[in-house]
Scaffold this motif. Structure first.
Motif, PDB file in Angstrom:
ATOM      1  N   ALA A 210       0.861  -1.183   0.000  1.00  0.00           N
ATOM      2  CA  ALA A 210       0.000   0.000   0.000  1.00  0.00           C
ATOM      3  C   ALA A 210       0.893   1.226   0.000  1.00  0.00           C
ATOM      4  O   ALA A 210       1.660   1.442   0.951  1.00  0.00           O
ATOM      5  CB  ALA A 210      -0.911  -0.004   1.224  1.00  0.00           C
ATOM      6  N   ALA A 211       0.822   2.019  -1.068  1.00  0.00           N
ATOM      7  CA  ALA A 211       1.599   3.256  -1.158  1.00  0.00           C
ATOM      8  C   ALA A 211       0.815   4.375  -0.492  1.00  0.00           C
ATOM      9  O   ALA A 211      -0.342   4.623  -0.840  1.00  0.00           O
ATOM     10  CB  ALA A 211       1.879   3.601  -2.616  1.00  0.00           C
ATOM     11  N   MET A 212       1.460   5.074   0.473  1.00  0.00           N
ATOM     12  CA  MET A 212       0.772   6.095   1.255  1.00  0.00           C
ATOM     13  C   MET A 212       1.443   7.458   1.115  1.00  0.00           C
ATOM     14  O   MET A 212       2.662   7.554   0.951  1.00  0.00           O
ATOM     15  CB  MET A 212       0.750   5.710   2.739  1.00  0.00           C
ATOM     16  N   SER A 213       0.623   8.504   1.205  1.00  0.00           N
ATOM     17  CA  SER A 213       1.122   9.881   1.220  1.00  0.00           C
ATOM     18  C   SER A 213       0.085  10.757   1.901  1.00  0.00           C
ATOM     19  O   SER A 213      -1.116  10.620   1.640  1.00  0.00           O
ATOM     20  CB  SER A 213       1.374  10.381  -0.207  1.00  0.00           C
ATOM     21  N   ASP A 214       0.555  11.635   2.789  1.00  0.00           N
ATOM     22  CA  ASP A 214      -0.330  12.586   3.482  1.00  0.00           C
ATOM     23  C   ASP A 214      -1.541  11.901   4.111  1.00  0.00           C
ATOM     24  O   ASP A 214      -2.662  12.408   4.054  1.00  0.00           O
ATOM     25  CB  ASP A 214      -0.792  13.682   2.520  1.00  0.00           C
ATOM     26  N   GLY A 215      -1.319  10.740   4.702  1.00  0.00           N
ATOM     27  CA  GLY A 215      -2.376  10.060   5.432  1.00  0.00           C
ATOM     28  C   GLY A 215      -3.324   9.222   4.599  1.00  0.00           C
ATOM     29  O   GLY A 215      -4.214   8.579   5.146  1.00  0.00           O
ATOM     30  N   ALA A 216      -3.138   9.196   3.286  1.00  0.00           N
ATOM     31  CA  ALA A 216      -4.059   8.461   2.407  1.00  0.00           C
ATOM     32  C   ALA A 216      -3.349   7.304   1.720  1.00  0.00           C
ATOM     33  O   ALA A 216      -2.159   7.398   1.390  1.00  0.00           O
ATOM     34  CB  ALA A 216      -4.656   9.392   1.357  1.00  0.00           C
ATOM     35  N   VAL A 217      -4.080   6.225   1.487  1.00  0.00           N
ATOM     36  CA  VAL A 217      -3.586   5.109   0.690  1.00  0.00           C
ATOM     37  C   VAL A 217      -3.919   5.387  -0.764  1.00  0.00           C
ATOM     38  O   VAL A 217      -5.083   5.499  -1.132  1.00  0.00           O
ATOM     39  CB  VAL A 217      -4.212   3.775   1.152  1.00  0.00           C
TER      40      VAL A 217
END
Length: 365
Positions: A210-217
């Motif tokens: 799961a790639a995540m950024s700024d709290g989102a998947v």
């Protein structure tokens, strides 16, 4: 119905990005999920929420047939009742306990004889025999990691959670233990979730990522798929795609698309619902460099460029080109010498159509 893990949580922190994470994937005995992304993306918060160490304001967490969290229904199973094995980033070994004492810490529910038997089993499994009476400060980094992992596994958890399990090790030890950890996880036949920001670890250890950024998947898939075919430009940057540039589709035919990128045109494999405005993503290792004037290779794309910068990248060298758009390339040091490259040198870049990954973009982005 296939066994699965389903995570859908909402967690806020003052002054930080809100965590809105949704992950759902089938789980087998040895499935390893990688939570991947930069620092501050929310990976550890998701891990701690699964462990029951963080309490999201809203959401659900389900593991196979059990609901661990359902805020709407008032369900929040304690960490102990979730039967989680948790390994912290810094291992958090008890400095005054021996190796055997650390491993036995979570086995208080067993009788003395059963506890000794289980500690012996785990010592053998993790190749820690002879170190039973040693304190953590006397161990190497690799040994400390094995003790921390042994302590997490000893109570026979149903899910193992590892937060940056190799980050505290020096580079040679980290590389050596990467394969060892993968083999051990498969041997344990224990589903796991691992937090990492290291690409090589994600590829070596994970079955799902799961790639995540700024709290989102942003994307869930196999590590190979996410790294080679990011869903959008943001994922491409997260997974380290060196070239992410705007382009415009000129035509599509025979499963191929022709894209205008800066002053050049590139050919790529066609994709669903691309539209005309796209991002073009190219990994540096997928670009080959050729001398101007030599016969071109069979790659569909050949673009001329000027070397702008050369920088060391461990055993390889990163070459930054100006091809009418910026293009990053990784080459060996011997190839650099053979091509005679230096800043200002003209060179030709060869890129296969399958290595030019195209994702849609909105106009103005």
């Amino acid at each position: 119905m296939a066994a699965e893990i389903a995570i859908d949580i909402h967690k806020t922190f003052p002054g930080r990005a809100t965590i809105r994470a949704r992950i759902r994937y089938p789980v087998e005995a040895s499935t390893v999920l990688i939570l991947f992304g930069p620092s501050g993306s929310g990976k550890t918060t998701v891990l701690r929420s699964v462990a029951g160490l963080e309490c999201p304001e809203q959401g659900t967490i389900r593991f196979i047939s059990r609901t661990w969290l359902d805020t709407a229904a008032g369900v929040n199973i304690s960490p102990q009742d979730r039967r989680i094995g948790y390994m912290a980033q810094e291992y958090a070994l008890f400095p005054t306990y021996t190796v055997a004492g650390n491993i036995a810490y979570g086995l208080g529910h067993l009788s003395v004889s059963d506890r000794k038997r289980r500690v012996s089993e785990v010592l053998e499994l993790f190749q820690l025999g002879g170190l039973e009476s040693v304190k953590p400060r006397e161990l190497s980094g690799g040994q400390q990691q094995r003790v921390a992992l042994a302590r997490a596994v000893a109570p026979r958890p149903q899910l193992l959670l590892l937060d940056e399990p190799l980050s505290a090790l020096d580079a040679p030890t980290r590389i050596r233990l990467r394969g060892e950890l993968r083999s051990l996880l498969k041997q344990l036949a224990l589903p796991s979730i691992i937090v990492t920001h290291d690409r090589e670890e994600a590829l070596a250890l994970g079955d799902v990522m799961a790639a995540m950024s700024d709290g989102a998947v942003l994307q869930v898939g196999t590590p190979q798929d996410v790294f080679s075919r990011p869903a959008n430009a943001e994922v491409a940057k997260i997974v380290g795609v060196e070239t992410v540039v705007q382009g415009r589709v000129l035509q599509a035919a025979d499963s191929l698309v022709t894209i205008e990128v800066g002053e050049q045109t590139l050919t790529a494999l066609d994709g669903p619902e691309l539209g005309s405005a796209v991002f073009v993503c190219i990994r540096a290792e997928d670009v080959m460099l050729e001398k101007i004037g030599t016969a071109p290779t069979s790659a569909r794309n050949h673009v001329k460029g000027i070397v702008r910068d050369i920088a060391s990248a461990g055993p390889l060298v990163k070459v930054s080109l100006d091809c009418g758009f910026p293009l990053g390339v990784l080459v060996t040091r011997s190839a650099l010498e053979e091509l005679g490259l230096e800043p200002g040198s003209p060179v030709r870049a060869a890129i296969k159509a399958g290595s030019v990954h195209v994702v849609p973009r909105q106009e103005g982005n």
